[in-house]
Design a protein around this motif. Structure first.
Motif, PDB file in Angstrom:
ATOM      1  N   PRO A   1     -49.190 -31.254  11.672  1.00 11.01           N
ATOM      2  CA  PRO A   1     -49.509 -29.863  11.698  1.00 11.01           C
ATOM      3  C   PRO A   1     -47.947 -29.838  10.286  1.00 11.01           C
ATOM      4  N   TYR A   2     -48.125 -29.104   9.265  1.00 11.15           N
ATOM      5  CA  TYR A   2     -47.368 -28.682   8.528  1.00 11.15           C
ATOM      6  C   TYR A   2     -46.572 -27.176   8.562  1.00 11.15           C
ATOM      7  N   PRO A   3     -45.448 -26.861   8.210  1.00 11.23           N
ATOM      8  CA  PRO A   3     -44.346 -28.127   8.247  1.00 11.23           C
ATOM      9  C   PRO A   3     -44.579 -28.294   9.365  1.00 11.23           C
ATOM     10  N   TYR A   4     -43.249 -29.659   9.681  1.00 16.24           N
ATOM     11  CA  TYR A   4     -43.254 -30.101  11.239  1.00 16.24           C
ATOM     12  C   TYR A   4     -41.888 -30.066  11.527  1.00 16.24           C
ATOM     13  N   TRP A   5     -41.120 -30.604  12.140  1.00 18.64           N
ATOM     14  CA  TRP A   5     -39.888 -30.215  12.632  1.00 18.64           C
ATOM     15  C   TRP A   5     -39.035 -30.492  11.539  1.00 18.64           C
ATOM     16  N   GLN A   6     -39.213 -32.016  10.798  1.00 15.21           N
ATOM     17  CA  GLN A   6     -38.451 -33.051  10.235  1.00 15.21           C
ATOM     18  C   GLN A   6     -38.080 -31.711   8.859  1.00 15.21           C
ATOM     19  N   VAL A   7     -39.478 -31.382   8.242  1.00  9.57           N
ATOM     20  CA  VAL A   7     -39.498 -30.135   7.117  1.00  9.57           C
ATOM     21  C   VAL A   7     -38.561 -29.309   7.522  1.00  9.57           C
ATOM     22  N   ASP A   8     -38.351 -28.602   8.492  1.00  4.91           N
ATOM     23  CA  ASP A   8     -37.645 -27.263   8.770  1.00  4.91           C
ATOM     24  C   ASP A   8     -35.707 -27.717   9.342  1.00  4.91           C
ATOM     25  N   TRP A   9     -35.372 -29.374   9.696  1.00  2.00           N
ATOM     26  CA  TRP A   9     -34.496 -29.658   9.739  1.00  2.00           C
ATOM     27  C   TRP A   9     -33.896 -29.934   8.374  1.00  2.00           C
ATOM     28  N   ALA A  10     -34.133 -30.172   7.490  1.00  6.05           N
ATOM     29  CA  ALA A  10     -34.174 -31.313   6.091  1.00  6.05           C
ATOM     30  C   ALA A  10     -34.198 -29.164   5.099  1.00  6.05           C
ATOM     31  N   THR A  11     -34.941 -28.606   5.530  1.00  5.63           N
ATOM     32  CA  THR A  11     -35.044 -27.075   4.931  1.00  5.63           C
ATOM     33  C   THR A  11     -33.538 -26.793   5.095  1.00  5.63           C
ATOM     34  N   SER A  12     -33.509 -26.812   6.209  1.00  7.21           N
ATOM     35  CA  SER A  12     -32.252 -25.820   6.707  1.00  7.21           C
ATOM     36  C   SER A  12     -30.749 -26.911   6.754  1.00  7.21           C
ATOM     37  N   TRP A  13     -30.828 -27.527   6.480  1.00  5.00           N
ATOM     38  CA  TRP A  13     -29.349 -28.269   5.635  1.00  5.00           C
ATOM     39  C   TRP A  13     -29.682 -28.325   4.508  1.00  5.00           C
ATOM     40  N   GLN A  14     -30.199 -28.581   3.510  1.00  4.20           N
ATOM     41  CA  GLN A  14     -30.542 -28.459   2.032  1.00  4.20           C
ATOM     42  C   GLN A  14     -29.615 -26.794   1.958  1.00  4.20           C
ATOM     43  N   ALA A  15     -30.145 -25.851   2.946  1.00  5.16           N
ATOM     44  CA  ALA A  15     -30.017 -24.243   2.357  1.00  5.16           C
ATOM     45  C   ALA A  15     -28.258 -24.600   2.930  1.00  5.16           C
ATOM     46  N   ARG A  16     -27.768 -25.220   3.402  1.00  8.69           N
ATOM     47  CA  ARG A  16     -26.517 -24.594   4.030  1.00  8.69           C
ATOM     48  C   ARG A  16     -25.614 -25.745   3.183  1.00  8.69           C
ATOM     49  N   THR A  17     -25.720 -26.632   2.612  1.00 10.33           N
ATOM     50  CA  THR A  17     -25.514 -27.160   1.664  1.00 10.33           C
ATOM     51  C   THR A  17     -25.122 -27.171   0.371  1.00 10.33           C
ATOM     52  N   THR A  18     -26.484 -25.897  -0.199  1.00 12.49           N
ATOM     53  CA  THR A  18     -26.595 -25.267  -0.814  1.00 12.49           C
ATOM     54  C   THR A  18     -24.739 -24.081  -0.503  1.00 12.49           C
ATOM     55  N   THR A  19     -25.800 -23.727  -0.074  1.00 13.19           N
ATOM     56  CA  THR A  19     -24.333 -22.250   1.079  1.00 13.19           C
ATOM     57  C   THR A  19     -23.094 -22.931   0.516  1.00 13.19           C
ATOM     58  N   THR A  20     -22.465 -23.416   1.548  1.00 11.52           N
ATOM     59  CA  THR A  20     -21.507 -24.258   1.778  1.00 11.52           C
ATOM     60  C   THR A  20     -20.925 -24.918  -0.203  1.00 11.52           C
ATOM     61  N   ARG A  21     -21.755 -25.637  -1.158  1.00  3.39           N
ATOM     62  CA  ARG A  21     -21.528 -26.144  -2.165  1.00  3.39           C
ATOM     63  C   ARG A  21     -20.753 -24.465  -3.053  1.00  3.39           C
ATOM     64  N   PHE A  22     -21.831 -23.113  -2.670  1.00  9.45           N
ATOM     65  CA  PHE A  22     -21.741 -22.200  -3.532  1.00  9.45           C
ATOM     66  C   PHE A  22     -20.206 -21.117  -3.474  1.00  9.45           C
TER      67      PHE A  22
END
Length: 59
Positions: A33-54
């Motif tokens: 099934p999509y999205p699966y937990w790995q995609v949720d995790w990666a998306t969450s970390w990507q958002a955190r990194t972008t926010t921290t950088r901003f």
């Protein structure tokens, strides 16, 4: 198995850049099934990194 059968199997299972053939990827996508937990995790970390950088590292 004859040489013709081996060639037919290898012709159908041509590896992509990630090592998985298109046919196997199509079957695998039907089972997972999509999205699966790995995609949720990666998306969450990507958002955190972008926010921290901003915010300039202020957290």
């Amino acid at each position: 198995m004859s040489a013709g059968q081996e060639r037919m199997v290898l012709a159908v299972h041509v590896r992509g850049l990630d090592g998985m053939c298109v046919g196997c990827r199509a079957w695998w996508s039907q089972l997972v099934p999509y999205p699966y937990w790995q995609v949720d995790w990666a998306t969450s970390w990507q958002a955190r990194t972008t926010t921290t950088r901003f915010l300039g590292g202020v957290g």
